[in-house]
Design a protein around this motif. Structure first.
Motif, mmCIF file in Angstrom:
data_model
loop_
_atom_site.group_PDB
_atom_site.id
_atom_site.type_symbol
_atom_site.label_atom_id
_atom_site.label_comp_id
_atom_site.label_asym_id
_atom_site.label_seq_id
_atom_site.Cartn_x
_atom_site.Cartn_y
_atom_site.Cartn_z
ATOM 1 N N PRO A 203 0.816 -1.225 0.000
ATOM 2 C CA PRO A 203 0.000 0.000 0.000
ATOM 3 C C PRO A 203 0.847 1.272 0.000
ATOM 4 C CG PRO A 203 -0.095 -1.114 2.119
ATOM 5 C CD PRO A 203 0.596 -2.046 1.189
ATOM 6 N N VAL A 204 1.995 1.224 0.665
ATOM 7 C CA VAL A 204 2.933 2.350 0.637
ATOM 8 C C VAL A 204 4.342 1.773 0.475
ATOM 9 C CG1 VAL A 204 1.550 3.960 1.986
ATOM 10 C CG2 VAL A 204 3.068 2.360 3.162
ATOM 11 N N PHE A 205 5.184 2.531 -0.186
ATOM 12 C CA PHE A 205 6.559 2.081 -0.433
ATOM 13 C C PHE A 205 7.413 3.308 -0.718
ATOM 14 C CE2 PHE A 205 9.871 0.764 -3.554
ATOM 15 C CZ PHE A 205 10.567 -0.098 -2.733
ATOM 16 N N ALA A 206 8.714 3.207 -0.393
ATOM 17 C CA ALA A 206 9.633 4.308 -0.662
ATOM 18 C C ALA A 206 11.010 3.741 -0.967
ATOM 19 C CB ALA A 206 9.709 5.269 0.522
ATOM 20 N N HIS A 207 11.746 4.429 -1.793
ATOM 21 C CA HIS A 207 13.154 4.087 -2.030
ATOM 22 C C HIS A 207 13.921 5.378 -2.289
ATOM 23 C CE1 HIS A 207 13.146 4.755 -6.407
ATOM 24 N NE2 HIS A 207 11.970 4.144 -6.433
ATOM 25 N N PRO A 208 15.246 5.357 -2.145
ATOM 26 C CA PRO A 208 16.021 6.585 -2.325
ATOM 27 C C PRO A 208 15.872 7.142 -3.737
ATOM 28 C CG PRO A 208 17.335 4.904 -1.245
ATOM 29 C CD PRO A 208 16.087 4.235 -1.711
ATOM 30 N N ASP A 209 15.929 8.454 -3.806
ATOM 31 C CA ASP A 209 15.979 9.107 -5.105
ATOM 32 C C ASP A 209 17.200 8.590 -5.875
ATOM 33 O OD1 ASP A 209 17.022 11.381 -6.927
ATOM 34 O OD2 ASP A 209 14.948 11.958 -6.488
ATOM 35 N N PRO A 210 17.089 8.341 -7.162
ATOM 36 C CA PRO A 210 18.222 7.792 -7.918
ATOM 37 C C PRO A 210 19.480 8.651 -7.855
ATOM 38 C CG PRO A 210 16.200 7.600 -9.190
ATOM 39 C CD PRO A 210 15.865 8.420 -7.986
ATOM 40 N N SER A 211 19.333 9.934 -7.541
ATOM 41 C CA SER A 211 20.508 10.792 -7.449
ATOM 42 C C SER A 211 21.240 10.655 -6.125
ATOM 43 C CB SER A 211 20.106 12.261 -7.656
ATOM 44 O OG SER A 211 19.216 12.675 -6.628
ATOM 45 N N VAL A 212 20.662 9.902 -5.187
ATOM 46 C CA VAL A 212 21.225 9.777 -3.842
ATOM 47 C C VAL A 212 22.295 8.695 -3.821
ATOM 48 C CG1 VAL A 212 20.712 9.213 -1.447
ATOM 49 C CG2 VAL A 212 19.108 10.579 -2.782
ATOM 50 N N ASP A 213 23.451 9.010 -3.276
ATOM 51 C CA ASP A 213 24.502 8.011 -3.138
ATOM 52 C C ASP A 213 24.111 6.955 -2.115
ATOM 53 O OD1 ASP A 213 26.116 9.217 -5.011
ATOM 54 O OD2 ASP A 213 27.108 10.496 -3.535
ATOM 55 N N ARG A 214 23.521 7.348 -1.003
ATOM 56 C CA ARG A 214 23.091 6.416 0.024
ATOM 57 C C ARG A 214 22.006 7.081 0.857
ATOM 58 N NH1 ARG A 214 26.205 6.988 4.981
ATOM 59 N NH2 ARG A 214 27.330 8.957 4.870
ATOM 60 N N ALA A 215 21.092 6.267 1.335
ATOM 61 C CA ALA A 215 19.993 6.764 2.165
ATOM 62 C C ALA A 215 19.524 5.627 3.056
ATOM 63 C CB ALA A 215 18.858 7.272 1.293
ATOM 64 N N SER A 216 18.889 5.974 4.151
ATOM 65 C CA SER A 216 18.392 4.960 5.083
ATOM 66 C C SER A 216 17.339 4.092 4.408
ATOM 67 C CB SER A 216 17.791 5.630 6.318
ATOM 68 O OG SER A 216 18.770 6.371 7.015
ATOM 69 N N GLY A 217 17.355 2.810 4.730
ATOM 70 C CA GLY A 217 16.365 1.898 4.181
ATOM 71 C C GLY A 217 16.899 0.484 4.116
ATOM 72 N N PHE A 218 16.017 -0.446 3.733
ATOM 73 C CA PHE A 218 16.402 -1.844 3.591
ATOM 74 C C PHE A 218 17.188 -2.039 2.303
ATOM 75 C CE2 PHE A 218 12.799 -2.203 6.484
ATOM 76 C CZ PHE A 218 13.299 -3.090 7.425
ATOM 77 N N LEU A 219 18.206 -2.859 2.378
ATOM 78 C CA LEU A 219 19.008 -3.212 1.218
ATOM 79 C C LEU A 219 18.595 -4.599 0.730
ATOM 80 C CD1 LEU A 219 22.531 -2.007 2.439
ATOM 81 C CD2 LEU A 219 20.710 -0.698 1.333
ATOM 82 N N THR A 220 19.152 -4.997 -0.378
ATOM 83 C CA THR A 220 18.799 -6.289 -0.955
ATOM 84 C C THR A 220 19.138 -7.412 0.023
ATOM 85 O OG1 THR A 220 19.307 -5.405 -3.130
ATOM 86 C CG2 THR A 220 19.114 -7.797 -2.938
ATOM 87 N N PRO A 221 18.205 -8.299 0.334
ATOM 88 C CA PRO A 221 18.481 -9.383 1.291
ATOM 89 C C PRO A 221 19.370 -10.460 0.685
ATOM 90 C CG PRO A 221 16.283 -9.619 0.370
ATOM 91 C CD PRO A 221 16.813 -8.311 -0.144
ATOM 92 N N PHE A 222 19.981 -11.244 1.574
ATOM 93 C CA PHE A 222 20.790 -12.401 1.187
ATOM 94 C C PHE A 222 19.991 -13.662 1.527
ATOM 95 C CE2 PHE A 222 23.722 -9.007 2.206
ATOM 96 C CZ PHE A 222 24.633 -9.048 1.153
ATOM 97 N N LEU A 223 19.775 -14.487 0.544
ATOM 98 C CA LEU A 223 19.030 -15.731 0.740
ATOM 99 C C LEU A 223 19.981 -16.903 0.557
ATOM 100 C CD1 LEU A 223 15.858 -14.832 -1.365
ATOM 101 C CD2 LEU A 223 16.201 -14.502 1.088
ATOM 102 N N ASP A 224 19.848 -17.920 1.423
ATOM 103 C CA ASP A 224 20.785 -19.033 1.372
ATOM 104 C C ASP A 224 20.147 -20.249 2.034
ATOM 105 O OD1 ASP A 224 23.071 -20.459 0.920
ATOM 106 O OD2 ASP A 224 24.241 -19.543 2.520
ATOM 107 N N TYR A 225 20.684 -21.409 1.696
ATOM 108 C CA TYR A 225 20.315 -22.637 2.405
ATOM 109 C C TYR A 225 21.582 -23.435 2.659
ATOM 110 C CZ TYR A 225 18.499 -27.195 3.626
ATOM 111 O OH TYR A 225 18.243 -28.361 4.289
ATOM 112 N N ASP A 226 21.751 -23.854 3.912
ATOM 113 C CA ASP A 226 22.918 -24.632 4.315
ATOM 114 C C ASP A 226 22.423 -25.761 5.207
ATOM 115 O OD1 ASP A 226 26.087 -24.610 4.716
ATOM 116 O OD2 ASP A 226 25.150 -24.968 6.673
ATOM 117 N N GLU A 227 23.015 -26.944 5.062
ATOM 118 C CA GLU A 227 22.556 -28.093 5.853
ATOM 119 C C GLU A 227 22.724 -27.858 7.342
ATOM 120 O OE1 GLU A 227 23.248 -31.699 2.644
ATOM 121 O OE2 GLU A 227 24.536 -31.547 4.398
#
Length: 793
Positions: A203-227
Motif C-alpha cells: 500500500p505504501v513504499f519508498a526508495h532513495p531518489d536515484p541521485s542519492v549516493d546512500r539513504a536509510s532503508g532496507f538493502l537487498t536481502p541475502f538468501l541461502d540454504y545450508d545443511e
C-alpha cells in the motif's frame, strides 16, 4: 518532476534566419556555461515571432523548435516564452534537458520563471543515472517536491536498438511524490512487476531518489540454504546518521539454529575513517558429530551448552597533517568456527600496516612517518588463529586448531629508512634500521627453531622462546650505462644484527643469551637490453642479466629463532636481491653468481608475451636453510630452494594473445627437473559478457608420504556463459587433485541485464575445515539496481 535539466542530444544547431536571440531589459552581462547572459533566450525554429515580451516559435514533428535559456534546453513543436515573467510553455513532443543530465519528455510542459515549478502531461523522464520515471500527469510544487499520478518507475532501459521494450523490473503506483529534501520517492498502492508480470503489492513504499549516493532503508536481502543452518535470510538495513556516518543492521535468521545479529558502524572524520563491524548470537555449536561412537558423524548435530558467541572486525586509518599517519585493526572471534558456521562474509581483509593471512585475525596499532627521503613505522600486534592444526578423520566438529599461545605478541616492531638528498660517490646511499621484540607463551618447534634445538620426546609445558632483535644496514648502489648500452650497477651492502633470546629449550644448557652477527657484501649487476623491430606492428626485447656478489659468511647461529623468514617466494624479482628471504632471521653469505634472461614479444599494440628464466649458483651449500619435517624432526628438507649450491630454476611467463585473453605462469624447478612449486592462471572473455578463469597450483616441497603429506595440487574454474539473451549459466569449482575430490562447487542459472541480476543455483562444500562437514544447498544471489545493496560478487 526533478530539476529540469543539460542538453542530452546533439547540442545547439547553427543559427539561421529564423534564429532569434532575445534579452530581457534586466539581463546581466555575465554569460553562463552556454554563452548566454542571464535572462537571454536563444531560439532556432522554422517560424518565430515576437510580440512585446512574448516570443512564439513553431516547427514540425520532424524539425522541432530548439531553445536555450538559463542552461536549460527545450525542444517542442510549439513554444511560447515570456521574456518578462520567464514563463515557458512547450507542446508537441516536448523535451526539456536540465544541467544535471535529467531529460524530461511530455506532450505539454509549463514552467515558471525559475524552472522550479511546473505542470506536465504524458510525462516520461530519463534521470541522470539511467532510470526512467513515467506519469500521466505531473505537478512540480516547488524546487524539491514533485507529485506524479499513474506512475511507472524503472531503473532499467526501456528502449534498445530495436525500439521500446518491457523493463525487467518496474514499480507501478497510483501516485508518487519525489521529495528531494527527503531524498526519496514515495509511492501509494505500489505494484512490483518483473518482466511486466505483477508479483508483489504494497500500500505504501519508498526508495532513495536515484541521485542519492546512500539513504536509510532496507538493502537487498541475502538468501541461502545450508545443511547446518537450514534456510537462511539476512536482511540488511542501512541507517544514515549523517553524510559522514552510518549504521548497517543485518540480522541473519536461520530455520535450524539461533539467529546471528550483524552490525556495522562507519564514521568518516576530517583526517580518516573508522569502521567497526561485529556479530552476536546465543546458542549451541552445530555441525557433524559422532554421537553414538560408531565412527560415522551424524549431520547437523547441536552440541555443547548455549553460550554467548560473537566476533569483532574493526579498523581505522588517519592521515594527519604533515608526514605522520596512524591506524589500527581489532579482529577477534569467540569461536574459531563462527565464520564458517554462519557464513560470515569478507572476514579476512588487509586493513592495516600488517595483515594476517587466510584464517588468521590480527589486532594492531601502528604509526608511520614518511617524507621524500625517509620512512619510519612503529607497530605492535597480536594474532588469533582459525587454522586447523589436525583434522579429525571422522568428526570435523572436533578438528584441533592452532594454539594461539604459540603465536607471538609482537611489540614493538620498528622499521626505518633514510637516504641523503644528493648522490654519494656517484650513487644512491640508503640506511636502514629495524627492531622487534617477540613474546610467546607456549613452545613451538619447527620451523621456528633450528633442528638441533628441538627437544626429543614430549614438549608439553615448555615455554615459548622470546626474542629481541636490532638490525642496521647500509646499502650503496650506482648505475652506469656504457656507450654501447650495457648497464652496470655496482653495489656494496653491510649489515649488523644483535639478538637477545630467552627461554631456550633446556637441552641447550642455557636459558638466555645475547649474540651479534654481521655480513658485508659487494657485487655488481649487469644487464644488456636488446631491442629489435620485427615489423611495423611488432617488436622483440631481449634482456640478459647477471649478478656476481661476494659476502662474508652468514654466521647463522642455531639459537636465532626463524620468525620472519619461514616462507620464500622465489621469483624473477627476488632472485637478484642481496637478501632473498623476506625477513631478517635468515640471510645468505659467501660467493654467489645469479643469471637470467627475459624475452618480451609485443605485436598489434594490445598483444604481448614474455618469458623469464633464471638461476643462482653459490660456492658452498647452505645447510642452515634445511627445515625439519614437522612430524619427523630427524628428517630435513629444503622449502626455500636455496640450500644447495645451485638454486631452483625460476621460470615465469605472461601472455596476452588478444585484448580478451591473458595469462600468467610461475614455477620453481629443482635441480632434478621436478616442479617444487608452480602456478598458472588464464582469464578469457568472449562475446559481450561471457567470461572464464582457470587456475592451477601445485606444491611438491613436502617430502613426507602418506597421511602426513602436506603437498597440494588444485584446479579452480569459474565462468559465465550466456545462452539466450540475458539468460545464462554460472559455474565455480575447486578440485583437490591431491585428494581426488571436488572441494567446492557451484552451478547456477542466472539472469542479468543492465539493472537486474539474479542467480539461483546449487552449491556443495567439501572443505575439511568446515565444522559441519560436507554441505550442500541452494543459494540465491540478487542485485537490484537503484533499490540499494548488492550482495553479489
Amino acid at each position: 518532476m526533478p530539476a529540469l535539466p543539460a542538453l542530452a542530444q546533439d547540442g545547439a544547431p547553427a543559427a539561421s534566419p529564423a534564429a532569434i536571440p532575445a534579452t530581457t531589459p534586466q539581463a546581466a552581462d555575465t554569460p553562463g556555461s552556454d554563452g548566454l547572459t542571464p535572462g537571454s533566450l536563444y531560439v532556432h525554429a522554422d517560424a518565430a515571432s515576437r510580440e512585446g515580451d512574448v516570443v512564439t516559435a513553431s516547427g514540425t514533428p520532424d524539425d522541432r523548435v530548439y531553445a536555450r535559456t538559463r542552461d536549460h534546453s527545450i525542444r517542442a513543436e510549439t513554444l511560447t516564452y515570456d521574456l518578462k515573467s520567464g514563463v515557458a510553455t512547450a507542446a508537441g513532443h516536448a523535451e526539456l534537458a536540465a544541467p544535471d543530465g535529467t531529460v524530461v519528455h511530455a506532450s505539454r510542459i509549463e514552467l515558471d520563471s525559475d524552472f522550479k515549478a511546473g505542470v506536465a502531461t504524458d510525462l516520461a523522464m530519463r534521470l541522470a543515472n539511467g532510470a526512467s520515471l513515467m506519469a500521466a500527469t505531473a505537478v512540480r510544487r516547488s524546487e524539491n517536491v514533485s507529485e506524479l499520478n499513474r506512475v511507472i518507475f524503472t531503473p532499467c532501459p526501456i528502449c534498445d536498438v530495436n525500439g521500446p521494450k518491457q523493463p525487467s523490473i518496474s514499480i507501478q503506483a497510483d501516485k508518487a511524490v519525489q521529495d528531494q529534501d527527503l531524498r526519496a520517492i514515495l509511492y501509494r498502492n505500489a505494484v512490483f512487476r518483473v518482466g511486466g508480470v505483477p508479483i508483489f503489492y504494497l500500500p505504501v513504499f519508498a526508495h532513495p531518489d536515484p541521485s542519492v549516493d546512500r539513504a536509510s532503508g532496507f538493502l537487498t536481502p541475502f538468501l541461502d540454504y545450508d545443511e547446518g543452518r537450514g534456510g537462511s535470510v539476512e536482511i540488511p538495513y542501512l541507517h544514515v546518521v549523517s553524510p559522514s556516518e552510518d549504521w548497517l543492521i543485518s540480522p541473519q535468521i536461520n530455520t535450524e539454529v539461533a539467529p546471528l545479529l550483524n552490525l556495522q558502524w562507519r564514521r568518516r572524520f576530517d583526517s580518516g575513517t573508522i569502521v567497526v563491524r561485529g556479530g552476536y548470537t546465543y546458542g549451541r555449536n552445530f555441525g557433524d558429530f559422532d554421537q553414538d561412537g560408531d565412527g560415522a558423524a551424524e549431520s547437523n548435530v547441536r552440541f555443547g551448552d548455549r553460550t554467548n558467541r560473537s566476533y569483532l572486525l574493526a579498523h581505522g586509518k588517519f592521515d594527519l597533517e604533515g608526514p605522520w599517519r596512524w591506524g589500527f585493526t581489532a579482529e577477534r572471534t569467540s569461536d574459531k568456527t563462527l565464520f564458517d558456521r554462519y557464513n560470515v562474509r569478507d572476514t579476512y581483509q588487509d586493513n592495516g600496516l600488517y595483515y594476517g593471512d587466510r584464517r588468521r585475525l590480527i589486532s594492531q596499532l601502528y604509526a608511520e612517518r614518511q617524507t621524500q627521503r625517509s620512512y619510519l613505522s612503529v607497530a605492535a600486534f597480536s594474532m588469533q588463529s582459525l587454522r586447523v592444526a589436525r583434522f579429525d578423520p571422522v568428526t570435523p566438529a572436533l578438528n584441533v586448531f592452532e594454539d594461539d599461545k604459540t603465536l607471538p605478541l609482537v611489540a614493538p616492531l620498528i622499521d626505518a629508512r633514510w637516504e641523503p638528498e644528493g648522490p654519494v660517490f656517484g650513487g644512491r646511499l640508503r640506511l636502514r634500521g629495524s627492531a622487534v621484540a617477540l613474546t610467546r607463551d607456549a613452545y613451538v618447534g619447527s620451523p621456528t627453531l633450528a633442528p638441533e634445538l628441538i627437544p626429543p620426546g614430549s614438549t608439553d609445558g615448555l615455554p615459548g622462546v622470546d626474542s629481541r632483535r636490532i638490525s642496521g644496514q647500509v646499502d650503496w648502489r650506482r648505475t652506469i650505462i656504457s656507450p654501447m648500452g650495457l648497464r652496470w650497477e655496482p653495489f656494496v651492502d653491510a649489515r649488523v644484527d644483535v639478538y637477545s633470546v630467552d627461554d631456550l629449550p633446556p637441552m641447550m644448557g642455557v636459558d638466555s643469551d645475547v649474540f651479534t652477527r654481521g655480513r658485508a657484501s659487494a657485487g655488481v649487476d649487469v644487464s644488456y637490453p636488446l631491442y629489435r623491430r620485427l615489423s611495423a606492428a611488432s617488436d622483440l626485447i631481449l634482456e640478459p642479466m647477471a649478478q656476481l656478489s661476494a659476502s662474508t659468511d652468514a654466521d647463522l647461529d642455531p639459537r636465532i629463532p626463524n620468525e620472519d623468514s619461514q616462507t620464500l617466494e622465489l621469483d624473477h624479482s627476488s632472485l637478484f636481491r642481496m637478501d632473498r628471504f623476506p625477513g631478517y632471521d635468515l640471510m645468505e653469505g659467501g660467493l654467489r653468481f645469479t643469471a637470467g634472461a627475459r624475452a618480451t614479444l609485443r605485436w598489434d599494440d594490445k598483444r604481448s608475451a614474455s618469458l623469464f628464466i633464471g638461476r643462482s649458483i653459490r660456492a658452498d651449500d647452505q645447510d642452515e636453510f634445511l627445515t625439519p619435517i614437522p612430524d619427523d624432526p630427524t628428517r630435513l628438507y629444503d622449502p626455500s630452494g636455496l640450500a644447495d649450491r645451485t638454486s631452483d630454476w625460476v621460470v615465469q611467463a605472461t601472455f596476452s594473445p588478444s585484448d580478451r585473453i591473458r595469462g600468467w605462469f610461475h614455477a620453481t624447478i629443482d635441480p632434478n627437473g621436478e616442479i617444487r612449486r608452480g602456478e598458472t592462471t588464464v582469464d578469457g572473455r568472449w562475446g559481450r559478457r561471457n567470461l572464464a578463469s582457470l587456475s592451477y597450483i601445485i606444491d611438491r616441497s613436502n617430502p613426507v608420504s602418506g597421511p602426513l603429506n602436506r603437498n597440494y595440487e588444485f584446479v579452480q574454474l569459474s565462468g559465465e556463459q550466456f545462452i539466450y539473451g540475458n539468460w545464462g549459466v554460472a559455474v565455480n569449482g575447486i578440485a583437490d587433485l591431491e585428494r581426488d575430490i571436488i572441494t567446492r562447487s557451484e552451478i547456477g542459472l542466472l539472469f542479468d541485464d543492465d539493472c537486474f541480476r539474479v542467480e539461483l543455483g546449487w552449491r556443495r562444500d567439501n572443505t575439511r575445515v568446515r565444522p559441519t562437514g560436507p554441505s550442500e544447498g541452494v543459494y540465491i544471489r540478487l542485485n537490484l539496481a537503484t533499490f540499494g545493496g548488492s550482495g553479489y560478487e
